[in-house]
Design a protein around this motif. Structure first.
Motif, mmCIF file in Angstrom:
data_model
loop_
_atom_site.group_PDB
_atom_site.id
_atom_site.type_symbol
_atom_site.label_atom_id
_atom_site.label_comp_id
_atom_site.label_asym_id
_atom_site.label_seq_id
_atom_site.Cartn_x
_atom_site.Cartn_y
_atom_site.Cartn_z
ATOM 1 N N PRO A 128 0.830 -1.205 0.000
ATOM 2 C CA PRO A 128 0.000 0.000 0.000
ATOM 3 C C PRO A 128 0.864 1.254 0.000
ATOM 4 C CG PRO A 128 0.085 -0.950 2.196
ATOM 5 C CD PRO A 128 0.821 -1.895 1.298
ATOM 6 N N THR A 129 0.360 2.287 -0.630
ATOM 7 C CA THR A 129 1.079 3.566 -0.655
ATOM 8 C C THR A 129 0.302 4.662 0.047
ATOM 9 O OG1 THR A 129 0.106 4.136 -2.799
ATOM 10 C CG2 THR A 129 2.233 2.988 -2.822
ATOM 11 N N SER A 130 -0.938 4.396 0.409
ATOM 12 C CA SER A 130 -1.804 5.412 0.988
ATOM 13 C C SER A 130 -2.600 4.851 2.153
ATOM 14 C CB SER A 130 -2.773 5.940 -0.078
ATOM 15 O OG SER A 130 -3.778 6.760 0.500
ATOM 16 N N TRP A 131 -2.968 5.727 3.078
ATOM 17 C CA TRP A 131 -3.863 5.337 4.168
ATOM 18 C C TRP A 131 -5.227 4.920 3.640
ATOM 19 C CZ3 TRP A 131 -2.367 4.288 8.925
ATOM 20 C CH2 TRP A 131 -1.180 4.866 9.415
ATOM 21 N N LYS A 132 -5.526 5.284 2.411
ATOM 22 C CA LYS A 132 -6.814 4.897 1.821
ATOM 23 C C LYS A 132 -6.950 3.383 1.713
ATOM 24 C CE LYS A 132 -7.170 9.199 -0.833
ATOM 25 N NZ LYS A 132 -7.126 9.825 -2.168
ATOM 26 N N ALA A 133 -5.827 2.659 1.778
ATOM 27 C CA ALA A 133 -5.887 1.191 1.718
ATOM 28 C C ALA A 133 -6.699 0.626 2.887
ATOM 29 C CB ALA A 133 -4.472 0.612 1.718
ATOM 30 N N LEU A 134 -6.712 1.331 4.017
ATOM 31 C CA LEU A 134 -7.471 0.860 5.167
ATOM 32 C C LEU A 134 -8.966 1.148 5.030
ATOM 33 C CD1 LEU A 134 -5.116 1.842 8.145
ATOM 34 C CD2 LEU A 134 -5.304 -0.357 6.961
ATOM 35 N N PRO B 62 7.027 -14.216 8.444
ATOM 36 C CA PRO B 62 8.006 -13.454 7.650
ATOM 37 C C PRO B 62 7.415 -12.668 6.487
ATOM 38 C CG PRO B 62 8.835 -15.662 8.136
ATOM 39 C CD PRO B 62 7.390 -15.644 8.547
ATOM 40 N N SER B 63 6.188 -12.959 6.064
ATOM 41 C CA SER B 63 5.587 -12.238 4.941
ATOM 42 C C SER B 63 5.040 -10.871 5.346
ATOM 43 C CB SER B 63 4.456 -13.069 4.326
ATOM 44 O OG SER B 63 3.470 -13.393 5.296
ATOM 45 N N LEU B 64 5.097 -10.532 6.634
ATOM 46 C CA LEU B 64 4.597 -9.236 7.082
ATOM 47 C C LEU B 64 5.566 -8.115 6.692
ATOM 48 C CD1 LEU B 64 3.183 -10.058 10.641
ATOM 49 C CD2 LEU B 64 1.954 -9.932 8.459
ATOM 50 N N ARG B 65 5.007 -6.991 6.328
ATOM 51 C CA ARG B 65 5.786 -5.815 5.923
ATOM 52 C C ARG B 65 5.222 -4.574 6.607
ATOM 53 N NH1 ARG B 65 8.070 -9.624 4.444
ATOM 54 N NH2 ARG B 65 8.827 -10.186 2.362
ATOM 55 N N TYR B 66 6.031 -3.501 6.639
ATOM 56 C CA TYR B 66 5.621 -2.235 7.256
ATOM 57 C C TYR B 66 5.895 -1.095 6.286
ATOM 58 C CZ TYR B 66 5.419 1.612 10.665
ATOM 59 O OH TYR B 66 5.094 2.766 11.331
ATOM 60 N N VAL B 67 4.978 -0.141 6.236
ATOM 61 C CA VAL B 67 5.150 0.991 5.334
ATOM 62 C C VAL B 67 4.627 2.269 5.979
ATOM 63 C CG1 VAL B 67 2.911 0.659 4.164
ATOM 64 C CG2 VAL B 67 4.771 1.805 2.967
ATOM 65 N N ILE B 68 5.314 3.364 5.708
ATOM 66 C CA ILE B 68 4.825 4.698 6.036
ATOM 67 C C ILE B 68 4.189 5.242 4.766
ATOM 68 C CG2 ILE B 68 5.487 7.068 6.629
ATOM 69 C CD1 ILE B 68 7.736 5.821 8.332
ATOM 70 N N PRO B 69 2.880 5.471 4.756
ATOM 71 C CA PRO B 69 2.190 5.885 3.525
ATOM 72 C C PRO B 69 2.657 7.251 3.007
ATOM 73 C CG PRO B 69 0.631 5.027 5.132
ATOM 74 C CD PRO B 69 1.933 5.208 5.855
#
Length: 343
Positions: free
Chosen positions: A143-149, A236-243
């Motif tokens: 995801p690149t945006s908070w809109k994903a939530l 291990p498939s979990l990832r973290y992103v700052i939108p």
């Protein structure tokens, strides 16, 4: 499954190191977030001082403030940045003597002690992090945006943190607004309808989003940085992103309540946590960022080179400190939060 979240609640008393000192009543009492102190740190403190440690836990800042206002006998607490001024004004904290805390010299100047308008130190930075999006890369495109939530295609597999401030933060950012907006009409007419629609597709408002990501109950969630990185060990498939819209940067502090039974021992404990080796031990176990520059420059912090935990200067430009509506919009947001949760 073990707790994975700093916000999760542990119904435990005496969780920590407790040597023979406990039987003599020389025991330091902490009031902390859940899963937020490496057990080895407490063991080492007891070994070095002969002083035992017990912990009680809270889920939200309101619980911390209410407990201290009632005169609860805790020696050290872990308040987040935006409640410090409120706590000082309510006379819930005691000032800290700089000469009793030589470990302050180890701190990054960006994360110095919290100094109030009276020019006194009331709190020392403990750990810091960001609140972004965690997702399972086996099921979700990055995801690149908070809109994903707010995306219905993930209906039933989304969670946001069970906290008024965090819920409104992610909605304001998704709406392209300032997280500290004082535009009451926009909050009511633009942000609140987004939250009502989001509620229909959420799996939960969740105080422990890491647990559900690990179990596969959710695929995408609002989450604190360190909680995601600890969960990654189990999935291990979990990832973290700052939108792209940015995210909240928060700092948790160490402080001594006005009602502390043993303020002198509390100061010793805080300075113990400022030791570079202890700070690194804690950061490496908890996977949150440390403000202890000496620990980083000495190469003791395993994640120091990870830009997801220690964001680059470019990323830092889009990180914001939330005021959590303790100002003029507090009543509006409180009312909308109550309506949202009861709807």
């Amino acid at each position: 499954m073990p707790g994975l979240s700093r916000r999760s609640f542990h119904r435990l008393l005496g969780a920590g190191a407790c040597a023979t000192a406990c039987s003599r009543g020389t025991t330091l009492a902490l009031y902390n977030w859940g899963d937020y102190l490496a057990p080895e740190v407490l063991t080492r403190f007891t070994a070095a001082t002969g002083i035992g440690v017990t912990q009680d836990y809270y889920l939200a800042e309101a619980e911390l403030i209410a407990k201290l206002a009632s005169g609860a006998a805790y020696d050290v607490v872990f308040p987040i940045d935006y409640v410090l001024e409120r706590m000082r004004k309510q006379a819930l904290l005691v000032p800290l003597a700089r000469d009793k805390l030589p470990g302050l010299a180890n701190l990054d100047p960006q994360f110095g002690p919290w100094i109030a308008a009276d020019n006194q130190i009331y709190a020392v930075p403990y750990l810091w992090g960001t609140t972004g999006i965690g997702y399972d890369s086996d099921h979700v495109e990055p995801p690149t945006s908070w809109k994903a939530l707010f995306d219905p295609k993930y209906a039933g597999k989304i969670s946001v943190i069970d906290s008024k401030g965090d819920v409104f933060d992610q909605a304001l950012l998704a709406a392209g607004m300032d997280i500290n907006s004082t535009d009451k009409p926009a909050i009511r007419e633009r942000v609140y309808p987004m939250l009502r629609a989001q509620k229909d597709i959420l799996r939960a408002y969740d105080a422990n989003p890491a647990r559900a990501l690990v179990s596969g109950e959710t695929w995408i969630a609002q989450i604190d940085s360190g909680d995601l990185f600890r969960a990654q060990k189990q999935r291990p498939s979990l990832r973290y992103v700052i939108p792209d819209e940015g995210a909240v940067l928060w700092v948790d502090y160490l402080a001594i309540p006005a009602s502390a039974p043993m303020p002198g021992v509390a100061v010793r404990f805080i300075d113990f946590l400022l030791d570079p080796e202890i700070a690194a031990l804690n950061a490496n176990a908890l996977r949150f960022a440390t403000p202890n520059l000496a620990a980083i420059t000495r190469g003791l912090v395993a994640d120091a080179g990870d830009p997801a935990l220690y964001p680059s200067p470019e990323t830092r430009k889009k990180l914001f400190v939330s005021e959590q509506w303790f100002g003029q919009t507090e009543a509006v947001v409180d009312a909308l939060w109550l309506e949202l949760r009861s709807a």
